[in-house]
Scaffold this motif. Structure first.
Motif, mmCIF file in Angstrom:
data_model
loop_
_atom_site.group_PDB
_atom_site.id
_atom_site.type_symbol
_atom_site.label_atom_id
_atom_site.label_comp_id
_atom_site.label_asym_id
_atom_site.label_seq_id
_atom_site.Cartn_x
_atom_site.Cartn_y
_atom_site.Cartn_z
ATOM 1 N N THR A 12 -19.441 -49.194 11.179
ATOM 2 C CA THR A 12 -18.906 -50.483 10.733
ATOM 3 C C THR A 12 -17.381 -50.469 10.783
ATOM 4 O O THR A 12 -16.753 -49.420 10.916
ATOM 5 N N LYS A 13 -16.814 -51.650 10.649
ATOM 6 C CA LYS A 13 -15.368 -51.815 10.788
ATOM 7 C C LYS A 13 -14.588 -51.190 9.627
ATOM 8 O O LYS A 13 -15.184 -50.716 8.650
ATOM 9 N N ALA A 14 -13.261 -51.225 9.726
ATOM 10 C CA ALA A 14 -12.403 -50.519 8.770
ATOM 11 C C ALA A 14 -12.465 -51.118 7.366
ATOM 12 O O ALA A 14 -12.406 -50.386 6.371
ATOM 13 N N PHE A 15 -12.573 -52.444 7.281
ATOM 14 C CA PHE A 15 -12.472 -53.068 5.954
ATOM 15 C C PHE A 15 -13.598 -54.061 5.648
ATOM 16 O O PHE A 15 -13.512 -54.841 4.714
ATOM 17 N N CYS A 16 -14.639 -54.076 6.498
ATOM 18 C CA CYS A 16 -15.788 -54.950 6.238
ATOM 19 C C CYS A 16 -17.027 -54.284 6.818
ATOM 20 O O CYS A 16 -16.941 -53.220 7.417
ATOM 21 N N ALA A 17 -18.182 -54.909 6.650
ATOM 22 C CA ALA A 17 -19.440 -54.274 7.056
ATOM 23 C C ALA A 17 -19.896 -54.692 8.453
ATOM 24 O O ALA A 17 -21.016 -54.396 8.865
ATOM 25 N N CYS A 18 -19.019 -55.369 9.226
ATOM 26 C CA CYS A 18 -19.399 -55.785 10.580
ATOM 27 C C CYS A 18 -19.588 -54.563 11.483
ATOM 28 O O CYS A 18 -18.894 -53.566 11.338
ATOM 29 N N SER A 19 -20.517 -54.694 12.439
ATOM 30 C CA SER A 19 -20.809 -53.601 13.365
ATOM 31 C C SER A 19 -19.648 -53.385 14.346
ATOM 32 O O SER A 19 -18.962 -54.327 14.733
ATOM 33 N N ASN A 31 -19.975 -60.068 15.978
ATOM 34 C CA ASN A 31 -19.705 -59.123 14.899
ATOM 35 C C ASN A 31 -18.431 -59.520 14.144
ATOM 36 O O ASN A 31 -17.397 -58.859 14.246
ATOM 37 N N THR A 32 -18.526 -60.606 13.427
ATOM 38 C CA THR A 32 -17.354 -61.074 12.689
ATOM 39 C C THR A 32 -17.771 -61.571 11.303
ATOM 40 O O THR A 32 -18.939 -61.897 11.082
ATOM 41 N N CYS A 33 -16.823 -61.611 10.395
ATOM 42 C CA CYS A 33 -17.088 -62.115 9.043
ATOM 43 C C CYS A 33 -15.761 -62.623 8.474
ATOM 44 O O CYS A 33 -14.713 -62.446 9.098
ATOM 45 N N PRO A 34 -15.776 -63.231 7.306
ATOM 46 C CA PRO A 34 -14.516 -63.763 6.748
ATOM 47 C C PRO A 34 -13.421 -62.696 6.621
ATOM 48 O O PRO A 34 -12.237 -63.002 6.797
ATOM 49 N N VAL A 35 -13.800 -61.435 6.357
ATOM 50 C CA VAL A 35 -12.769 -60.399 6.182
ATOM 51 C C VAL A 35 -12.041 -60.125 7.493
ATOM 52 O O VAL A 35 -10.813 -60.203 7.574
ATOM 53 N N CYS A 36 -12.814 -59.823 8.568
ATOM 54 C CA CYS A 36 -12.135 -59.445 9.812
ATOM 55 C C CYS A 36 -11.579 -60.662 10.546
ATOM 56 O O CYS A 36 -10.763 -60.519 11.459
ATOM 57 N N LEU A 37 -11.999 -61.860 10.136
ATOM 58 C CA LEU A 37 -11.390 -63.065 10.711
ATOM 59 C C LEU A 37 -10.195 -63.528 9.883
ATOM 60 O O LEU A 37 -9.524 -64.498 10.213
HETATM 61 ZN ZN LIG Z 1 -16.109 -58.363 9.482
#
Ligand SMILES: [Zn+2]
Length: 496
Positions: free
Chosen positions: A35-42, A52-58
């Motif tokens: 998963t990514k550095a600061f969120c649970a995206c693959s 593979n995106t979410c509010p954190v990495c966006l």
């Molecule tokens: Zn994310």
């Protein structure tokens, strides 16, 4: 000044030899996390764009990042493997800049408090060992990817894939201790080997898991100060690194020799034109308005964590090479080849574990197997002969069931068909002839056919003995046990 003409000017070797280059590398490696550095995206490579995106990495308002523990562990592991000192306290900072593939408007990085400092790496160039200082290692997240081609309307639009946004990276910054493109190559190669061995990164350069920026300047040999440097960005292959450095060194020397001045700037390697080109004037740290990321806690690495990571540290390439030479009594050269990658070293050890004699295994892998793989452009992970299958073959050669020459033939068939050594030996009737009676019958027939050579042998011409050996081997299609052939022939000749 007309830069194009000065850049193209060829420079004599004599002029080149008066200068030396000063090179420092900044290497970015993607950490091998799910998963990514600061969120649970693959972090999976090749997934549909923006899946593979979410509010954190966006970087959506209100989203809060949380540091991936595994990423931190891997960064600590890399730091220890590179002899860096882990800082008790480090801190994430925001590196602010605008770019379409950076939705947050900043990159999360470390600035004045990096994770680790003061390391070093030993490289070997032309047999000489040199120590290269490592200034620092810090963690950061990656930006997205702009896609400028490959779509029907690519002439009008660019597309953006945010899947890479927030993927965890480490940046490893070397001291300006490198003096030639060959040293830079060796440094990157050694670094890559260590990151692969420690499973910190898969270092897949095609997928962007390992990238390198080079800071280059030149100065007259013996000059006390460094010259003005240019930074060549995003070198994602060893070849580009070498070519870009060679070009850049010559460009800067040409510029100085023609009365010009090197400008501090960021340049790009243009692959098709084979030259570096200016991209933008070099930005300075203050341009990024770094400040501590208020959403992330400072990183506190306790001794216990360092000890834990240190205990779980996989064997490093240099240690493995030493162990191979002592445990398996193979030459340092063979050990160097076999420890080139962890996968190759694992293959060798698996073959030995399956019963292959170590020296023979080392030799066969380093010569026969690697040559065939190289011819096909494959690496050891794609080898059609499993380590156990190679061990079976080598055991049959060792025990004398087949000759070494037949062994090589069998190996080729194994490589091409995936069949076992025993099946091939049986099917092709390659079993070595170790039946003294059978060899004697053939030897007597061969001797009877050549009375002239027998006479020569009797009169002391030892060289003719080889002729008889050759004849017997030919009659047995190379399958006779060579030692027996020698013994039997000597006896038959003395009796005739
Ligand atoms: Zn994310």
């Amino acid at each position: 000044m007309n830069r194009t003409t000065t850049e193209a000017m060829p420079i004599s070797a004599e002029v080149m030899s008066r200068y030396e280059a000063v090179i420092g590398l900044e290497v970015h490696a993607q950490l091998e996390t799910l998963t990514k550095a600061f969120c649970a995206c693959s972090t999976n490579f090749g997934d549909p764009p923006n899946s593979n995106t979410c509010p954190v990495c966006l970087g959506l308002p209100g989203a809060l990042p949380v540091l991936n523990k595994k990423a931190l562990q891997l960064a600590i592991r890399a730091s220890l493997a590179l002899n860096l000192e882990i800082q008790e306290r480090s801190r994430f900072a925001r590196k602010n800049y605008f770019y379409p593939d950076l939705p947050k408007g900043y990159q999360i990085s470390m600035y004045e408090l990096p994770l680790a400092t003061d390391g070093m790496l030993e490289i070997v160039v032309e047999g000489e060992t040199k120590t290269i200082g490592i200034t620092r290692l810090h963690m950061e997240d990656d930006a997205g990817k702009s896609l400028h081609e490959g779509f029907p309307d690519s002439d009008k639009w660019s597309y953006i894939d945010f899947n890479r946004c927030g993927v965890p990276l480490i940046e490893i910054v070397s001291e300006p201790d490198l003096r030639t493109p060959a040293e830079a190559y060796a440094y990157l190669n050694t670094l890559k080997q260590i990151l692969e061995y420690t499973e910190v990164s898969d270092c897949n350069m095609e997928e962007g898991s390992l990238r390198c920026d080079a800071n280059v300047s030149v100065r007259l040999k013996g000059a006390p100060k460094f010259g003005t440097k240019a930074e060549v960005k995003n070198l994602n292959s060893f070849r580009y690194l070498s070519h870009a450095l060679e070009y850049e060194i010559e460009r800067q020397i040409g510029l100085i020799e023609s009365g010009g001045k090197v400008v501090q700037e960021t340049r790009l390697w243009n692959v098709s034109a084979g030259r570096t080109e200016p991209m933008r004037s070099k930005e300075f740290a203050h341009d990024y308005r770094y400040f501590p990321d208020p959403d992330l806690l400072p990183v506190s690495v306790l001794e216990g964590i360092v000890a834990e990571v240190s205990t779980a540290m996989p064997e490093l390439p240099a240690a493995k090479m030493e162990r191979f030479t002592s445990d398996y009594a193979i030459t340092p050269y063979d050990a160097g080849v076999l420890t080139g990658t962890k996968a190759l070293a694992d293959y060798f050890e698996a073959a030995v574990k399956a019963g292959a004699p170590a020296k023979a295994a080392a030799n066969w892998i380093a010569v026969e197997l690697l040559r065939r793989l190289n011819d096909l452009g494959k690496d050891i992970t794609e080898c059609p002969v499993a380590p156990g299958a190679l061990a079976d073959l080598l055991k049959q050669v060792e025990s004398g069931k087949i000759t070494a020459a037949s062994g090589k033939k069998v190996f080729v068939t194994m490589f091409e068909t995936g069949k076992s050594a025993s099946d091939i030996i049986a099917a092709e009737g390659l079993a070595q002839i170790s039946d003294t009676g059978a060899i004697e019958t053939i030897a007597r027939a061969v001797v009877a056919k050549s009375p002239d050579n027998v006479a020569k042998y009797k009169s002391g011409n030892e060289g003719v003995f080889k002729f008889f050996v050759g004849q017997v081997m030919r009659e047995t299609r190379g399958q006779a046990n060579p030692q027996l052939v020698n013994e039997v022939l000597k006896r038959v000749l003395s009796e005739s």
